[in-house]
Motif scaffolding. Structure first.
Motif: not given
Length: 258
Positions: A237-258
């Protein structure tokens, strides 16, 4: 007899029989003669007997019997009778089988022997104006059975029959007097019907303690397995909750400055 029956029952358990089980019926022919006061061999007379018995336990039974004597009125001192039979006895009895008091009482036996004793009503028949005579009687004897098949038995039964009402005594009107007794020897066949007794094996205390120990060990193992399963379910149950949390979080995008 009841004491011996109880002792037998204490060492062996039986399947509860139905009322129609463990019955037997018998028919026999034989001879009877006065025990004392008459010539024993010369005064022998033919007899006919019937009985019906119910086995209460393998060793103990209860029954009823009818016994008829022919030409017994020709004994010295008796009034001659022209009836078909001159004497009769109707009584109830208890029987105990000595061979089934030891060992396995439910196992088939080729030969058995025991004691049969009871009491009942005796009657001497008279013809003409002389009235018949009734008396209280007791009967006791042995039986020897040869069980030729599961249903049929050949039996030999010597016994004594006492006329208690006609036994004069200085202190009582009823007593055991050999001059008022007859010796009887019957040979016949018996037929058993209904189911026989089925014995149930009994276990001693050590065996029961060992079985209880095994049950307790299995219970402890079951409790341990139940706890492990519960812990695994919580982990899932704990691993399933962690998996759902990972699926629902927005990914962090790092933009490269030129």
């Amino acid at each position: 007899m009841l004491g011996l029956c109880a002792a037998t029952a204490a060492g062996q358990a039986y399947m509860r029989p139905a009322l129609s089980d463990n019955w037997s019926a018998g028919i026999s022919l034989g001879a009877t003669s006065p025990v004392k006061g008459h010539c024993f061999v010369r005064n022998m007379r033919p007899t006919l007997g019937f009985d019906l018995e119910k086995r209460v336990t393998p060793a103990f039974g209860l029954g009823a019997e009818a016994y008829f004597g022919f030409n017994t009125s020709r004994w010295p001192g008796h009034t001659y009778s022209h009836t078909s039979f001159d004497s009769s006895y109707l009584g109830a009895y208890g029987s105990i089988d000595f061979m089934r008091l030891t060992g396995d009482p439910c196992s088939p036996r080729l030969f058995t022997m025991g004691l049969r004793a009871g009491a009942g009503w005796g009657h001497n028949f008279m013809s003409g104006p002389a009235p018949g005579h009734s008396f209280f009687a007791t009967k006791a004897g042995l039986f020897f059975n040869l069980n030729v098949s599961p249903r049929f038995t050949v039996s030999l039964s010597p016994s004594m029959l006492w006329n208690l009402s006609d036994a004069p005594s200085s202190t009582s009107s009823a007593s055991y007097n050999s001059r008022r007794a007859t010796f009887n020897l019957q040979a016949g066949v018996r037929y058993r019907f209904g189911r026989e007794f089925e014995c149930v094996a009994l276990y001693d205390g050590a065996q029961i303690d060992a079985l209880n120990g095994q049950i307790n060990t299995l219970r402890a193992g079951l409790d341990k397995s139940t706890a492990a399963v519960k812990a695994a379910e919580e982990r899932i149950a704990m691993l399933a909750a962690q998996l759902d949390q990972c699926r629902n979080s927005k990914p962090d995008i790092i933009r490269e400055v030129t």
